[in-house]
Design a protein around this motif. Structure first.
Motif: not given
Length: 750
Positions: A290-315
């Motif tokens: 049970v704890e293994v699955l909870k921990r594995a799921l928490a690990n799938r909710q990730r925070v990136p290591d650095q800023d992400k640059r996202l292109n939205v309609e050229g912006t």
């Protein structure tokens, strides 16, 4: 001569009465067929409400007709002669005349209890108990149990040779038969135990545990129909072969609405195989998972290591680790499952990215620009970069995808299970595309709880969801009438509300009965669960079943001595304490009705010699043969030589060859080459009188004769468990033979 004439008259009398019962049964069938045909003719006309009502009537008539059809064989099996002169016939269902004069009492009714409970020492108002031995609709013989000694001199019509022993000595057919006509007093006590709480039925081989479990399910549905008809009863067994073996029993007892499932089929849409290794089964069965699955799921909710640059309609927009962490923490704080909490996570970040895009466009176009910016939210939502970034941070998951990735990627598994050794991670790791196993089902079920619905709002507007919720609550209110009164007796903390049950049992189609809905709904909450061969269940599998019954109303049947799974239990306390504490009661069955004394004693000696103390129920009969032991140089030739003798001994009965897994293919091939289509698998069938099976598949089944191959291989050298060999040796009703090229385990030979 006079006695013979009197006995014939008694038999003729019973044949006449039984013919009348069948005539009434046929009349009721014709009546229900007519009512069903009338409803079907009118189904397409009228309003939606009228059609729904007719659907409900059609279902009711179909269920009643199925019940009437299922009880045709041996409809009636007993008669009570009472002190007041009344005669009371006991059968599979209750029957009355059109003017409501009782013809036959349902075996589950309170007034039928004395048929099973009365003894010569405690007559309970019964002078004579008569067993009617039927073949289809024909009364073949009568057997009388005299409880009032005065009858021995008053009545010359007394007769019979023993209904119970006749049933025990009858040939096996590959399908389990009910014991409704021969239930014994200690079995009846368990069958009629109160609904509330957890009842554990411990019984050695041949004590009728499975039969008691099935008859108890039928009894509870009859006695507590209003409570259980909406929530239903679940009956769980160890294997698909076992479920096939018992599938006809409940219909023959007048019940067609029980959900029957093997432990590997409790996840809708999943077909599971046996776990290939004992090591993996044991690890997957631990509550640590049970704890293994909870921990594995928490690990799938990730925070990136650095800023992400996202292109939205050229912006170009920036998604920072701080933004993702804040949104993740707020989504987690909702307490909702992963997929449902993801909705909150996505809404927060989409709103922040939309605000960022709006600010950038306003800066670039000047402060005086008041153009409509409402389309920007959709631009952000549909941006490929945004979708990828949000999915990488918080991916929507199905239970299958989540568990498959966990078990096929050692790095992910090791990160989620820091307390597991490298060897344990290795036992759990498997190749991509591997089939689901029975042990996986508990992990998938746990994952489904942690993940929630993949798209909680797909295809339904708020009004529709509210309407469905109101309907669910109304159904739950009806189901829970009188239930909360008994919760204190069952030891359940708090009160179960209609809202609790409605959360589980959402109504689907009006035409489906509770059993049909429950069989396809993983979240269904049953009113009662019966578990057979319960000693084999792992803690994680118990967790699945406890989730299926919030009322904690269970009948648990098994024999700790027969535990063969590495994930199974060494005691009932170990199995149940994590879930119900001390709130369970133990009942024991002490009489072995199946196994001849010589065979039962040999199995008990073997277990004791291996260091295991087993319950050794008293056998009710001596057999014709002691166990036969053959030490041979070559296995297959010896088996082929011995089989004609074994087939002759069981005289057309069902013979099982039980072998270790590694030998099954070779044995089946050799025997098929000689006996062709007579070779069967699992429980066998009428057309296949030689069954080749493993100890695990043989669990819970019975055969006229059994040949056990290489018995020493069925002992587990790593523990004191002797389950596989103990199970194999206690399957026969007549004859046992053991063939070995190696050692014979100690204790088998007296």
């Amino acid at each position: 001569m006079h006695h013979t004439s009197t006995a014939r008259n008694e038999l003729d009398h019973e044949r006449g009465y039984v013919a009348g019962l069948y005539q009434r049964l046929d009349e009721l069938r014709d009546e229900k067929r007519g009512q069903l045909a009338e409803v079907r003719r009118s189904l397409s006309a009228g309003s939606h409400q009228n059609r729904s009502e007719r659907d409900a009537f059609a279902t009711m008539y179909e269920d009643r007709l199925a019940q009437l059809n299922a009880v045709d064989d041996r409809l009636v099996f007993g008669r009570l002669d009472l002190d007041d002169g009344d005669e009371r016939y006991i059968g599979r269902i209750g029957l009355s005349t059109e003017d409501l004069q009782q013809l036959m009492v349902d075996w589950r009714a309170p007034e039928a209890g004395t048929f099973y409970q009365a003894t010569a020492f405690e007559r309970m108002g019964v002078r004579r108990r008569r067993h009617l031995i039927l073949s289809r609709r024909n009364v073949l013989a009568i057997e009388d149990d005299v409880l009032d000694a005065a009858l021995l001199t008053e009545d010359e019509s007394l007769q019979g040779e023993g209904a119970l022993l006749a049933a025990l000595n009858s040939k096996r057919t590959g399908q389990m038969s009910d014991i409704v006509g021969t239930i014994q007093a200690e079995q009846d006590r368990v069958i009629r135990a109160p609904l509330q709480g957890v009842v554990v039925v411990q019984g050695g081989p041949g004590t009728g545990k499975t039969a008691v479990a099935l008859h108890r399910a039928a009894y509870l549905l009859y006695t507590h129909r209003e409570r259980l008809k909406s929530a239903g009863v679940l009956l769980v067994g160890p294997t698909n072969a076992f479920m096939k073996y018992i599938e006809r029993v409940l219909p023959s007892l007048g019940e067609t609405g029980v959900v029957m499932a093997s432990i590997g089929s409790l996840m809708p849409g999943i077909t599971a195989i046996q776990e290939p290794t004992e090591e993996a089964a044991e690890i997957k069965g631990r509550l640590d998972m049970v704890e293994v699955l909870k921990r594995a799921l928490a690990n799938r909710q990730r925070v990136p290591d650095q800023d992400k640059r996202l292109n939205v309609e050229g912006t170009i927009l920036t998604l920072s680790p701080r933004q993702v962490r804040k949104a993740r923490d707020r989504a987690r704080s909702t307490g909702k499952p992963h997929n449902e909490a993801r909705v909150t996570f996505v809404k927060i970040l989409l709103r922040e990215l939309t605000e960022q895009l709006t600010e950038q466009l306003e800066e670039s176009s000047g402060a005086g620009n008041t153009a409509d910016r409402s389309y920007l939210a959709e631009d952000v939502r549909s941006s490929r970069d945004v979708r990828i970034a949000l999915n990488l941070a918080w991916m929507p998951l199905t239970p299958e995808k989540f568990i498959a990735e966990l078990l096929t990627k050692p790095g992910i598994l090791a990160a989620a299970a820091p307390g597991f050794s490298d060897a344990e991670v290795g036992h759990l790791t498997r190749p991509a595309g591997a089939l689901w196993t029975e042990a996986d089902v508990a992990l998938l079920d746990e994952a489904a709880e942690l993940l929630g619905d993949l798209d909680p709002s797909a295809g339904r507007d708020t009004a529709a969801r509210d309407q469905e919720r109101r309907r669910d609550l109304a159904n739950a209110e009806r189901t829970l009438e009188n239930v909360n009164e008994s919760l204190a007796d069952s030891g359940v903390d708090g009160v179960l509300t209609a809202e609790d049950l409605a959360d589980h049992n959402s109504v689907t189609e009006a035409r489906l009965n509770a059993a049909e809905r429950a069989s396809v709904d993983r979240t269904w909450a049953f009113g009662h669960i019966v578990v057979d061969e319960a000693q084999e269940l792992s803690p994680m599998q118990w967790r699945v079943l406890m989730r299926r019954c919030p009322l904690k109303s269970f009948t648990i049947v098994g024999d700790i001595a027969q535990t063969s799974s590495a994930a199974g239990s060494n005691s009932w306390q170990q199995a149940l304490e994590p879930f119900v504490g001390e709130r369970w009661q133990l009942e024991e069955l002490t009489v072995n009705y199946r196994t001849p004394a010589q065979i039962a004693e040999a199995a008990a000696r073997m277990a004791n010699a291996a260091g295991l103390v087993v319950s050794a129920p008293k056998a009710v009969r001596e057999g014709r043969w002691a166990p036969i032991v053959d030490r041979v140089p070559e296995l297959i030739p010896a088996l082929l030589q011995a089989l004609p003798e074994e087939l002759s001994a069981v005289e057309g009965g069902l013979l099982a060859v039980i072998a270790p897994e590694r030998l099954l293919a070779e044995v089946r091939s050799a025997l098929t080459g000689v006996y062709g289509r007579r070779i069967g698998f699992g429980a066998g069938s009428m057309g296949q009188d030689i069954v080749v099976t493993s100890p695990r598949e043989a669990k819970g089944l019975e055969f006229d004769g059994v040949v056990v191959l290489e018995p020493a291989e069925m002992l587990d050298p790593r523990s004191i468990r002797v389950g596989d060999l103990y199970v194999s040796m206690t399957r026969p009703t007549q004859r046992l033979r053991l063939i070995a090229t190696g050692e014979i385990p100690a204790g088998i030979e007296d």
